[in-house]
Design a protein around this motif. Structure first.
Motif, short mmCIF file in Angstrom:
data_model
loop_
_atom_site.label_atom_id
_atom_site.label_comp_id
_atom_site.label_asym_id
_atom_site.label_seq_id
_atom_site.Cartn_x
_atom_site.Cartn_y
_atom_site.Cartn_z
N ILE A 402 -33.27 -22.19 11.72
CA ILE A 402 -32.87 -22.91 10.52
C ILE A 402 -31.21 -22.97 10.57
N SER A 403 -30.69 -24.01 10.89
CA SER A 403 -29.11 -24.03 11.31
C SER A 403 -28.35 -24.38 10.13
N ARG A 404 -29.14 -25.15 9.24
CA ARG A 404 -28.26 -25.79 8.04
C ARG A 404 -28.47 -24.75 6.88
N ARG A 405 -27.38 -24.61 5.96
CA ARG A 405 -27.78 -23.98 4.71
C ARG A 405 -28.33 -24.80 3.90
N VAL A 406 -28.76 -24.26 2.72
CA VAL A 406 -29.51 -25.15 1.72
C VAL A 406 -28.49 -25.81 0.99
N ARG A 407 -29.12 -27.34 0.61
CA ARG A 407 -28.04 -28.10 -0.01
C ARG A 407 -26.82 -28.53 1.01
N ASP A 408 -26.93 -28.12 2.27
CA ASP A 408 -25.76 -28.53 3.16
C ASP A 408 -24.42 -27.69 2.95
N LEU A 409 -24.69 -26.71 2.40
CA LEU A 409 -23.45 -25.92 2.15
C LEU A 409 -22.53 -25.73 3.42
N PRO A 410 -21.36 -25.95 3.60
CA PRO A 410 -20.66 -25.81 4.81
C PRO A 410 -20.26 -24.30 4.67
N LEU A 411 -20.09 -23.85 6.01
CA LEU A 411 -20.05 -22.49 6.75
C LEU A 411 -18.60 -22.25 6.33
N PRO A 412 -18.45 -21.10 5.75
CA PRO A 412 -16.70 -20.65 5.55
C PRO A 412 -15.68 -20.53 6.69
N LYS A 413 -14.57 -21.18 6.20
CA LYS A 413 -13.63 -20.43 7.29
C LYS A 413 -12.95 -19.14 7.28
N VAL A 414 -13.19 -18.47 8.85
CA VAL A 414 -12.82 -17.32 8.90
C VAL A 414 -11.46 -17.25 9.48
N HIS A 415 -10.58 -16.45 8.92
CA HIS A 415 -9.16 -16.08 9.51
C HIS A 415 -9.22 -14.65 9.89
N ILE A 416 -8.83 -14.26 11.17
CA ILE A 416 -8.66 -13.08 11.42
C ILE A 416 -6.97 -12.67 11.39
N VAL A 417 -6.72 -11.58 10.97
CA VAL A 417 -5.45 -11.15 10.68
C VAL A 417 -5.25 -9.79 11.48
N ASP A 418 -4.50 -9.99 12.38
CA ASP A 418 -3.93 -8.73 13.40
C ASP A 418 -3.04 -8.00 12.68
N MET A 419 -3.48 -6.56 12.11
CA MET A 419 -2.68 -5.81 11.28
C MET A 419 -1.48 -5.15 11.93
N GLU A 420 -1.71 -5.22 13.19
CA GLU A 420 -0.57 -4.34 13.75
C GLU A 420 0.77 -5.49 13.83
N ASP A 421 0.53 -6.84 13.87
CA ASP A 421 1.41 -7.70 13.53
C ASP A 421 2.06 -7.64 12.02
N GLU A 422 1.09 -7.54 11.38
CA GLU A 422 1.27 -7.48 9.84
C GLU A 422 2.07 -6.43 9.43
N ILE A 423 1.96 -5.22 9.98
CA ILE A 423 2.64 -4.06 9.60
C ILE A 423 4.02 -4.13 10.32
N ALA A 424 3.95 -4.69 11.67
CA ALA A 424 5.55 -4.77 12.09
C ALA A 424 6.23 -5.93 11.45
N GLU A 425 5.70 -6.97 10.84
CA GLU A 425 6.50 -7.85 10.04
C GLU A 425 6.82 -7.61 8.74
N GLN A 426 5.97 -6.54 8.04
CA GLN A 426 6.34 -6.30 6.80
C GLN A 426 7.11 -4.81 6.94
N LYS A 427 7.25 -4.15 8.09
CA LYS A 427 7.87 -3.10 8.39
C LYS A 427 7.40 -2.09 7.56
N LYS A 428 6.18 -1.84 7.07
CA LYS A 428 5.55 -0.56 6.69
C LYS A 428 4.01 -0.74 6.54
N ALA A 429 3.53 0.49 6.48
CA ALA A 429 2.01 0.61 6.65
C ALA A 429 1.07 -0.09 5.61
N VAL A 430 0.95 -1.17 5.66
CA VAL A 430 0.11 -2.03 4.28
C VAL A 430 -1.06 -1.89 4.76
N LEU A 431 -2.20 -1.97 3.44
CA LEU A 431 -3.54 -2.07 3.63
C LEU A 431 -3.84 -3.36 3.65
#
Ligand SMILES: [Zn+2]
Ligand SMILES: [Zn+2]
Length: 763
Positions: A402-431
Motif C-alpha cells: 500500500i503506497s498511498r496514505r489514506v485520503r492521499d495525505l502527502p508524505l512529509p518533507k524531511v530536512h537533514i541538519v548537519d550539527m557539526e556545521d550548525e555548531i561551527a556557524e553558531q560558534k557554540k555547542a547548541v543542541l
C-alpha cells in the motif's frame, strides 16, 4: 527407563511373575534444566484426570524429588516393572493445545532451551496457578431415593431432608444443598459414608466480567490499494493453508482497517484470530479501534490482574473470545480454532523475548501458523530485512503493497541538519538547530502540534571533571551515570543504581567542579520551555510513563489539543496517529553507538521513517527536521526520500558481503563472571569446544567470531564476553547447538552463560 527386571519375549514385556504390565504411560517434560523427556505410569486412580498439556508432579532422580512436569503424550501400552508412577496431577485442565506443544518442541530446539521451561514460558504464571478459579464441591445421589427407601432402613429426618433436595441426575453445589436442606456438613459426611451420596471437587470461574461493547461499523470504503491487499489476504484465508503475507504499507496507509476486515472474514467462518502488537501501552488507539469493531475481544496486557488474565485465557480456550489482541504472550493464546495471526509492526525489537527461551514473537507466529496450516499477515512500513528478503525469495511468502496514505495525505518533507556545521556557524555547542527552532516556532504560531524525539532519557549523559578528566561512571557497569534533574540523582540506566548527583570531582586530590554535557529528554524539555515559554510542553518517556493510565491521559490531552509539544523517547514515534501534528523534530539521529551492531543502520532508518510518518495533515505536507552528526549515512539519505526499497537493497547487499542475517543464522553466547580473567578464559574455552564440534559435524560455512568483550563490557559487577556462532541456515544452527548442548559444551559451571539465537541486541 531401564529394562533390568523384565524379560522380553516376542515384543511384550512381562514381570518375573509372568504378568504383563499394562496401562497408560505419560511422556513428560520436567521443568528442569534438562533436555530429556521421561516416561511415567499413570496410576488407574488418576486416569481421566491427566491430560496432554497438563502439569503433574513426578519423582525425579534417585531421591525421588517431586518436580512439576508437562504431559506431552499419553498412550496405553505395556511397560516393565521399573516404570515409576506419576505422583499427582497439578492442573485441573490443560491450556496447551496440541499445536502449542509442538510449537514448544520447536522453540526448545531452535532457541536451545529445555522443553519443560519452554512450555512453562508459553503458559502465563497466573494461568498455571489457576488464578481466578475457585474450588467448588458438588454432591450427587449415587442411588435413587426409591432404592434407598427399598433398603428398609430407618432414616433420620435430617438425612432425609438432605437426600430429598438432591435431584435425580444432576450434581448440586454442596453449599446450596446444605442451605436448602438446613443440615450440616456432618449429615452429608454420614450419607457419603453410607455410599448413598458422593461429592466431587470442580474448578470454577470466580469472577465474570465482560469488556465487550457493541460493534460499530464505519461507513467508509477501502481505497483500491487497501482493497487489493485485503483481496490477497482473503485469498490466503480461503485457501486454508499456511502462507505469510507481508503487508508493506507506509505509515498512515490504513493497515489496521485491512487487519480488521481480514479478521472479520476469519470470524465469520467460525474461527479465531490473534493480532500481535509490540506494546499495548503504545497502541491504545489501535486497540480502541479493534474493540469497537468486534464483540468478543480479549485484550492481553501487562496490567491485567492475575485473576483477569487467567479468566481471559480460559475464555479463549473455550472458543468464546473470537479476537485476541496482545503483546508477546498472546502468540500462545490457546485458541482451539485459530484461523489467522496478524503481527503489526513486525520489525519491532520488543517482540523478542528477553529471557529464555529467547524467542521472537514474529517467528513463533509463523511457526504456529505453519503447524496449523493457516495464514499469517506481517504488517510494517519498514519491514525487518529478514522479512523483506524472505518475501522476495521464499515460496510461502508473498508481498502486498500500500503506497498511498489514506485520503492521499502527502508524505512529509524531511530536512537533514548537519550539527557539526550548525555548531561551527553558531560558534557554540547548541543542541537545537536554527531550522528546528524556526519550524517549531511557525508550527506553534499556526496553532498546530509538534513532536520532538530525543533518543535518551534524563538530563545529561556525560558528567566529567574538566581538571583531571575523571568521568562519573556506574560502579557496577561500564557506562556513565545519567543525571536526572527531577530527582537530583545520577542513575545507571542498566542496573538502576543511583546516587545523589555530585557537583565536585570525586577524586580526593582534585575536587574541581564537575561538568554535565549531553542531551536527554529532560534537558531538551527544559531548553524548549525556555525558548517557547508559552507552549504547553509534555515529556513522554519511561520516567514519566509509569502506568498505562498516565500514557492514556497524555494521549487524550494531546488529542484534545491541551498540549502543544510532546517531547519524548521513541515511545512518541510509535503507533500514534494525531491529525494536528504538522512538525516533527529529531534531536540527534545518530547517538546510541552505530559500532558493534549490524542492525544499527536498519534501526536508524526505521526510527526516522516512523517518526517522520507522524507529521502531516490533509491540507499541507508535514515538516520534519533530523539533526545529526553524520549526514552522509545512507540510512538517513534513504529515509529522507522515503525510499525503503533502495535502503533495503543497499543494506542487504552489504550484509551479504559480510555474512550477516538474513544470509546467515546467528547465535550469540554471552559469558559473564565477576573476574574479567575468568570470563575471558571461559569464552576462549567455549570457542575451542564450538570449533571442535563444527569440525566433528563437518558443518560447511559455519564459523565463530570472538571471543570479544561485549560493548557493554561490565554489567552489574560482571565482566562480559561474547562469542558469535554463524551458520548458513537455521537447521545447521539447531544441529550444532543441539550437539553442543547434549555434550554439555554450551554452558559452563565457572561463568554464567546466555545463549541467544537470532539475537536482536548485541549490547
Ligand atoms: Zn577531577
Ligand atoms: Zn550500573
Amino acid at each position: 527407563m531401564t529394562h533390568a527386571k523384565a524379560k522380553e519375549t516376542t515384543g511384550f514385556l512381562w514381570t518375573e511373575e509372568g504378568e504383563p504390565l499394562q496401562g497408560v504411560v505419560a511422556e513428560v517434560a520436567p521443568i528442569l534444566p534438562v533436555n530429556h523427556t521421561y516416561s511415567f505410569a499413570v496410576p488407574a486412580s488418576f486416569e481421566g484426570r491427566v491430560a496432554v498439556g497438563q502439569r503433574v508432579r513426578v519423582p525425579m532422580g534417585r531421591g525421588g524429588r517431586l518436580v512439576p512436569a508437562f504431559v506431552l503424550a499419553l498412550d496405553r501400552r505395556t511397560w516393565d516393572s521399573t516404570l515409576r508412577p506419576i505422583h499427582s496431577p497439578i492442573d485441573p485442565a490443560s491450556f496447551l493445545t496440541p499445536d502449542l506443544i509442538e510449537v514448544g518442541r520447536q522453540i526448545a530446539a531452535h532457541y536451545a532451551c529445555p522443553l519443560g521451561r519452554t512450555l512453562k514460558a508459553i503458559t502465563p504464571e497466573a494461568v498455571r496457578r489457576q488464578r481466578g478459579l475457585v474450588k467448588a464441591r458438588y454432591a450427587r445421589l449415587v442411588r435413587s431415593l426409591e432404592e434407598i427407601r427399598a433398603l428398609g432402613r430407618r432414616i433420620g429426618p435430617k438425612r432425609w431432608a438432605l437426600l430429598s433436595v438432591l435431584p435425580a441426575a444432576d450434581a448440586v453445589r454442596v453449599e446450596q444443598v446444605l442451605r436448602d436442606s438446613r443440615t450440616s456438613p456432618a449429615v452429608l459426611r454420614a450419607l457419603v459414608k453410607e455410599g448413598w451420596v458422593e461429592t466431587e471437587t470442580r474448578w470454577e470461574v470466580e469472577t465474570d466480567e465482560t469488556i465487550d461493547g457493541l460493534p460499530v461499523e464505519p461507513t467508509f470504503a477501502l481505497n483500491d490499494e487497501q482493497r487489493s491487499a485485503l483481496d490477497a489476504i482473503q485469498t490466503a484465508i480461503d485457501a486454508q493453508r499456511f502462507s505469510v503475507t507481508l503487508l508493506f504499507g507506509v505509515s498512515g496507509c490504513g493497515k489496521t482497517e485491512v487487519y480488521i476486515r481480514a479478521m472479520r472474514r476469519v470470524i465469520e467462518a467460525g474461527r479465531q484470530a490473534i493480532l500481535l502488537v509490540p506494546e499495548i501501552v503504545l497502541t491504545t488507539q489501535l486497540v480502541g479501534r479493534l474493540t469497537s469493531r468486534f464483540s468478543q475481544v480479549a485484550v492481553l496486557h501487562s496490567e491485567l490482574t492475575e485473576a483477569q488474565r487467567s479468566l481471559i485465557w480460559r475464555r479463549i480456550a473455550g472458543g468464546e473470545k473470537k479476537v485476541v489482541i496482545g503483546t508477546r504472550s498472546a502468540v500462545f493464546a490457546p485458541c482451539p480454532k485459530l484461523g489467522l495471526i496478524c503481527v503489526d509492526e513486525e520489525q519491532e525489537t520488543s517482540f523478542k523475548n528477553l529471557q529464555a527461551p529467547r524467542f521472537h514473537v514474529r517467528d513463533i507466529a509463523i511457526l504456529r501458523a505453519k503447524q496449523l496450516g493457516i495464514p499469517v499477515v506481517l504488517g510494517s512500513a519498514t519491514p525487518s530485512l529478514e522479512t523483506w528478503y524472505r518475501s522476495d525469495h521464499h515460496r510461502d511468502y508473498r508481498r502486498v503493497v500500500i503506497s498511498r496514505r489514506v485520503r492521499d495525505l502527502p508524505l512529509p518533507k524531511v530536512h537533514i541538519v548537519d550539527m557539526e556545521d550548525e555548531i561551527a556557524e553558531q560558534k557554540k555547542a547548541v543542541l537545537l538547530s536554527r531550522a528546528l527552532e524556526t519550524l517549531l516556532g511557525e508550527t506553534l504560531h499556526r496553532g498546530e502540534q509538534a513532536l520532538i524525539l530525543v533518543n535518551r532519557r534524563g538530563f545529561a549523559h556525560h558528567v566529567f571533571c574538566p581538571a583531571c578528566r575523571t568521568r562519573l561512571t556506574c560502579p557496577q557497569c561500564s557506562v556513565g551515570l545519567v543525571v536526572h534533574t527531577t530527582t537530583g540523582q545520577a542513575v545507571c540506566h542498566y542496573c538502576r543504581c543511583r546516587i545523589p548527583t555530585p557537583t565536585i570531582c570525586p577524586v580526593v586530590t582534585c575536587g574541581a567542579k564537575l561538568m554535565q554535557v549531553g542531551s536527554g529528554t529532560q534537558r531538551i524539555e527544559a531548553l524548549l520551555a525556555e525558548r517557547f515559554p508559552h507552549a504547553r510542553i509534555q515529556r513522554v518517556d519511561s520516567d514519566t510513563m509509569r502506568h498505562r493510565s498516565h500514557y492514556q491521559r497524555i494521549v487524550d490531552d494531546f488529542e484534545a489539543r491541551k498540549i502543544d509539544v510532546l517531547v519524548g523517547t521513541q515511545m512518541i514515534a510509535k503507533g500514534l496517529d494525531f491529525p494536528f501534528v504538522s512538525f516533527v523534530g529529531m534531536v540527534a539521529a545518530d547517538a546510541g553507538g552505530l559500532a558493534g551492531d549490524f542492525r544499527a543502520h536498519e534501526r536508524l532508518f526505521q526510527l526516522v521513517t516512523q517518526v517522520a510518518g507522524r507529521a502531516g495533515r490533509a491540507d499541507a505536507p508535514g515538516r520534519v527536521v533530523v539533526q545529526t552528526m553524520n549526514p552522509a549515512l545512507p540510512a538517513l539519505s534513504h529515509a529522507l526520500r522515503h525510499d525503503y526499497e533502495s535502503f533495503a537493497e543497499s543494506e542487504l547487499r552489504s550484509r551479504q558481503r559480510v555474512g550477516w542475517p538474513p544470509f546467515r543464522r546467528l547465535a550469540r553466547v554471552v559469558l559473564s563472571h565477576p573476574r574479567e580473567e575468568t570470563a575471558r578464559r571461559e569464552a576462549e574455552a567455549l570457542v575451542v569446544r564450538v570449533q571442535n564440534t563444527i569440525e566433528s559435524l563437518a558443518l560447511a560455512r559455519a564459523d565463530i567470531l570472538g571471543p570479544h568483550p561485549c560493548p557493554l563490557a561490565r554489567l552489574r559487577g560482571r565482566y562480559r564476553y561474547d562469542v558469535l556462532i554463524r551458520t548458513p541456515d537455521a537447521a545447521s544452527l539447531r544441529n550444532l547447538l543441539g550437539r553442543l548442548d547434549s555434550d554439555g559444551a554450551l554452558r559452563t559451571k565457572a561463568a554464567s552463560t546466555i545463549v541467544d539465537v537470532d539475537p536482536v541486541s548485541m549490547a
